[in-house]
Design a protein around this motif. Structure first.
Motif, PDB file in Angstrom:
ATOM      1  N   UNK A   1       9.946  46.943   4.473  1.00  0.00           N
ATOM      2  CA  UNK A   1      10.817  47.273   5.596  1.00  0.00           C
ATOM      3  C   UNK A   1      11.824  48.290   5.088  1.00  0.00           C
ATOM      4  N   UNK A   2      11.862  49.481   5.689  1.00  0.00           N
ATOM      5  CA  UNK A   2      12.718  50.532   5.147  1.00  0.00           C
ATOM      6  C   UNK A   2      13.595  51.131   6.234  1.00  0.00           C
ATOM      7  N   UNK A   3      14.691  51.763   5.793  1.00  0.00           N
ATOM      8  CA  UNK A   3      15.588  52.508   6.662  1.00  0.00           C
ATOM      9  C   UNK A   3      15.709  53.926   6.124  1.00  0.00           C
ATOM     10  N   UNK A   4      15.864  54.882   7.029  1.00  0.00           N
ATOM     11  CA  UNK A   4      16.027  56.269   6.612  1.00  0.00           C
ATOM     12  C   UNK A   4      17.482  56.489   6.199  1.00  0.00           C
ATOM     13  N   UNK A   5      17.669  57.163   5.052  1.00  0.00           N
ATOM     14  CA  UNK A   5      19.032  57.330   4.580  1.00  0.00           C
ATOM     15  C   UNK A   5      19.184  58.407   3.542  1.00  0.00           C
ATOM     16  N   UNK A   6      20.386  58.485   2.990  1.00  0.00           N
ATOM     17  CA  UNK A   6      20.725  59.469   1.977  1.00  0.00           C
ATOM     18  C   UNK A   6      21.456  58.782   0.833  1.00  0.00           C
ATOM     19  N   UNK A   7      21.119  59.180  -0.400  1.00  0.00           N
ATOM     20  CA  UNK A   7      21.724  58.623  -1.605  1.00  0.00           C
ATOM     21  C   UNK A   7      22.250  59.766  -2.456  1.00  0.00           C
ATOM     22  N   UNK A   8      23.481  59.626  -2.942  1.00  0.00           N
ATOM     23  CA  UNK A   8      24.031  60.587  -3.892  1.00  0.00           C
ATOM     24  C   UNK A   8      23.353  60.352  -5.233  1.00  0.00           C
ATOM     25  N   UNK A   9      22.496  61.291  -5.657  1.00  0.00           N
ATOM     26  CA  UNK A   9      21.721  61.043  -6.872  1.00  0.00           C
ATOM     27  C   UNK A   9      22.577  61.071  -8.128  1.00  0.00           C
ATOM     28  N   UNK A  10      23.756  61.646  -8.059  1.00  0.00           N
ATOM     29  CA  UNK A  10      24.640  61.667  -9.236  1.00  0.00           C
ATOM     30  C   UNK A  10      25.279  60.301  -9.491  1.00  0.00           C
TER      31      UNK A  10
ATOM     32  N   UNK B   1      18.154  52.519  10.791  1.00  0.00           N
ATOM     33  CA  UNK B   1      16.830  51.942  11.022  1.00  0.00           C
ATOM     34  C   UNK B   1      16.119  52.743  12.119  1.00  0.00           C
ATOM     35  N   UNK B   2      15.694  53.956  11.769  1.00  0.00           N
ATOM     36  CA  UNK B   2      15.065  54.839  12.748  1.00  0.00           C
ATOM     37  C   UNK B   2      13.626  55.186  12.380  1.00  0.00           C
ATOM     38  N   UNK B   3      13.335  55.445  11.103  1.00  0.00           N
ATOM     39  CA  UNK B   3      11.985  55.811  10.688  1.00  0.00           C
ATOM     40  C   UNK B   3      11.594  54.982   9.475  1.00  0.00           C
TER      41      UNK B   3
END
Length: 313
Positions: free
Chosen positions: A281-290, A299-301
């Motif tokens: 089960x996943x949510x679309x998002x953004x992570x600061x890789x630093x 919870x869209x895609x």
């Protein structure tokens, strides 16, 4: 565009193909892909304007004795398009080199017949995409002789072979790290960087999960950093690849057991990695890789496949 019309983007044409995970390649007026239909794997060239068939080439697909059909029966690997030929690898590790203009075969190679069987249970079939480097075809093998081999596209003969080792399902990647071209691939328990000129290992780093299935493509971040994610309990880490006097080393900038990804890809834009976060089960998002901090998620895609262009994903 800022938004699609209510009816969606204008559809130019649509055709039905069979099963499989191969992406579609485009060059000039031709599209190329591979799929499965009944007991055959079929490689096709299509006209880009209307999807009409230019040529096709079929062969018996086969399957591994212990292969599960839970995720389908392939083919899993996207073909490789060279100057005048198309190289495909089927669900059981059969390599076929075709004339990209006519579809006529140049040569075939049974990877596991030549190099020995896979050294672990292949539940979901052969998945490693072939890559081109310096006029050679780089192929994951995982037999009892080599983990990776380089083949001559003229006849399929071996140019070099790396040390023996296992491979997992995630696609390999050709990246520039530490000022040096590297082939980065997964074993069931590690991510590994080797020299694409001769197969010599540069570095490795543990990536372990309970299933010993590494599925998630790596993503190249700035300044020789590498986003390396896994599903289930495998977690995520960002590695810094450094070199000193020709010796390479992989060290973790940070690690997280709770941040995870399944078999879908990520896109790096600036300091952020975008994609589906989670596994079953996943949510679309953004992570600061630093830092490893999640900037946002919605919870869209689930299990999203993406492209990035003109500041849009």
């Amino acid at each position: 565009v800022d938004a699609w019309p209510d009816s969606g983007p204008r559809r130019l044409w649509e055709i039905e193909l069979g099963d499989g995970y191969s992406a579609v390649l485009c060059r000039g007026e031709r599209l190329y892909t591979a799929y499965r239909e009944d007991q055959d794997e079929i490689v096709v060239a299509l006209d880009r304007k209307d999807g009409s068939l230019v040529w096709d080439f079929a062969y018996e697909a086969g399957r591994y004795p212990d292969m599960s059909g839970h995720f389908g029966e392939g083919p899993n690997a996207t073909p490789l398009l060279l100057e005048d030929r198309l190289v495909t690898i089927g669900i059981t590790g059969k390599v076929t080199c075709l004339d990209s203009d006519s579809g006529d075969p140049f040569w075939e190679l049974d990877l596991h017949g030549k190099y020995g069987p896979q050294q672990w249970r292949v539940e979901y079939g052969y998945s490693g995409i072939p890559l081109e480097y310096d006029g050679k075809i780089l192929v994951l093998v995982a037999g009892d002789q080599h983990a990776v081999v380089a083949l001559d596209p003229a006849n399929g003969s071996q140019v070099w072979g790396s040390a023996p080792g296992r491979v997992s399902y995630a696609p390999p990647a050709l990246l520039r790290l530490g000022g040096t071209d590297q082939l980065v691939y997964f074993s069931p328990t590690e991510v590994i960087g080797i020299d694409p000129r001769n197969g010599k290992q540069f570095w490795s780093y543990p990536v372990e999960c309970v299933t010993e299935n590494n599925l998630t493509p790596v993503a190249l971040c700035a300044e020789d950093h590498l986003w390396v994610a896994c599903q289930l309990d495998g977690g995520t880490r960002v590695l810094k690849i450094t070199s000193q006097e020709g010796a390479f080393r992989a060290t973790a900038l940070w690690t997280s057991r709770t941040l995870k990804q399944g078999h879908w890809p990520s896109i790096v834009v600036g300091d952020y990695v975008y994609g589906s976060l989670g596994d079953s089960s996943s949510m679309f998002g953004a992570v600061n890789w630093r830092t490893g901090e999640t900037a946002w998620k919605e919870r869209v895609f689930h299990a999203a496949q993406m492209v990035y262009a003109d500041d849009r994903i």
